[in-house]
Design a protein around this motif. Sequence first.
Motif, PDB file in Angstrom:
ATOM      1  N   GLU A 147      17.861  57.634 113.182  1.00 31.57           N
ATOM      2  CA  GLU A 147      19.151  58.237 112.370  1.00 31.57           C
ATOM      3  C   GLU A 147      20.382  58.578 112.883  1.00 31.57           C
ATOM      4  O   GLU A 147      21.223  58.298 112.122  1.00 31.57           O
ATOM      5  N   HIS A 148      20.369  58.982 114.182  1.00 33.06           N
ATOM      6  CA  HIS A 148      21.698  59.186 114.717  1.00 33.06           C
ATOM      7  C   HIS A 148      22.566  57.848 114.878  1.00 33.06           C
ATOM      8  O   HIS A 148      23.654  57.677 114.422  1.00 33.06           O
TER       9      HIS A 148
ATOM     10  N   GLU B 210      23.630  57.209 111.317  1.00 31.04           N
ATOM     11  CA  GLU B 210      24.419  58.332 110.828  1.00 31.04           C
ATOM     12  C   GLU B 210      25.968  57.866 111.321  1.00 31.04           C
ATOM     13  O   GLU B 210      27.190  57.771 110.757  1.00 31.04           O
TER      14      GLU B 210
ATOM     15  N   TYR C 293      24.961  57.328 102.803  1.00 34.14           N
ATOM     16  CA  TYR C 293      24.472  58.438 103.347  1.00 34.14           C
ATOM     17  C   TYR C 293      22.847  58.294 103.722  1.00 34.14           C
ATOM     18  O   TYR C 293      22.180  57.666 103.101  1.00 34.14           O
ATOM     19  N   VAL C 294      22.444  59.061 104.686  1.00 34.93           N
ATOM     20  CA  VAL C 294      20.955  58.887 105.097  1.00 34.93           C
ATOM     21  C   VAL C 294      20.219  59.744 104.101  1.00 34.93           C
ATOM     22  O   VAL C 294      20.587  61.107 103.836  1.00 34.93           O
TER      23      VAL C 294
ATOM     24  N   CYS D 217      21.572  62.771  98.438  1.00 34.96           N
ATOM     25  CA  CYS D 217      22.865  62.874  99.119  1.00 34.96           C
ATOM     26  C   CYS D 217      23.925  63.627  98.157  1.00 34.96           C
ATOM     27  O   CYS D 217      23.573  64.105  97.368  1.00 34.96           O
TER      28      CYS D 217
ATOM     29  N   THR E 116      18.824  65.378 102.230  1.00 35.11           N
ATOM     30  CA  THR E 116      17.845  64.490 103.241  1.00 35.11           C
ATOM     31  C   THR E 116      16.405  64.992 103.132  1.00 35.11           C
ATOM     32  O   THR E 116      16.120  66.068 103.432  1.00 35.11           O
TER      33      THR E 116
END
Length: 312
Positions: free
Chosen positions: A132-133, A136, A151-152, A196, A248
Motif C-alpha cells: 500500500e505504501h 500510495e 487512489y487506493v 475513494c 478505502t
Amino acid sequence: MLALLFPGQGAQSDGFLHRLPQHRTVRDTLEEASQVLGIDVLTLDSADALRSTVAVQIGLTVAGVAFTRALAGEQLMPEISAGLSVGAYAAAVSCGAVHFGDALKMVRKRAELMETAYPSGHGLAAVSGLTEHQLETLAAQHVDADNRRVYVGNVNAPRQIVMAGANDALDTFIERALAAGARKAVRLAVSVPSHCELLAHVTDELVAYAQNVPFHAPQSTYIGNRGGRPLYTAQAIRDDLATNMRYTVRWFDALTVMLEMGAHVLIEAPPGQVLTDIARENCPDTAALAASAFSFDKLVATARRRLGTDGL
C-alpha cells in the motif's frame, strides 16, 4: 466458528443468479426481492444487464442473502459476517442489523448515485506485488496531464491492492506499477471509481438517505469495511454501509480480525472466489470455501465436517 464472506462488484458473471442453489429459501428470496423492487430480479444477471452498476449491486445483494438463508435452512448460521464493498449489505442482513427489503432499497440508491455520478470513463485496477505504501507513493507521483490521480480503493492483502480512478489515468498507472515491480496489474469489471474521494459528494447523499432506514443492533458479529473491525451498534453499521463507497476498504484487516476472533471456517457466498483465494493464500490453516465451487449439498457437508457438526 463460521464466518460468511460476501464478495463485491467484479465477482458477477452472466447467469449467476440462475446458478444459486435449488433451495426453497432461495426461491422465496428471489420472489421477495422482485416484489420489493418491482422487477423480476432474475433479469438482472444477463450480459446486457450486468453492464449496469445498479443491476450488479442489487444482484450481488440478492445472491448473498439468498445463500445465507439457504445455509440457515440447513442449520448453518454464521457467528461472523463480513462483506467487501457492496457485499457489506448482505453481511448486515446476515447479522440481523437491517431487514432485507430495506437493504435492497439502500443498495439500489447507492448504485444509482454511483452510476449517475460516473456513467463511464472510470473504474478499478488490481495490482499485485507492491505494498500500500509503495502504491500510495506512486499515486502521489502519478498525476496525468489533466491533473487526475488514482487512489487506493481496497487493501485486500498486504500486496494485493485495488486502485480507483479515471480509465486513462488507471491505464497509465498500471504501466508505472509494472515498471516499479508489480507482479500483475489488471483492470477489473467495475465501471465506477469505488472507495475513494471521487465519490465524496454522492456519499453525502447516501448518508442522508440512510438516516431514514431502520437499523438494529446486530445479533451476531458484523465486521466493518472502513476500519476492518467489529461494529456493535445500529448507528455504526448504518454509517459503515452509507460511507464505504468513499473510503478505502480494509479487507485484510477484516480478515485478520475474523481469525483473531476464532473463525476457522470461512464460506464465500456466490458468485465469489476472490475472497476465498485471499484467505487461502494468507491464512493457509483456515478452511476457506467458495460456495460457487461446490454443489450446495457438498458445501453443507464439507462445512459441517470442518466445524465438527457432522451429526446435525
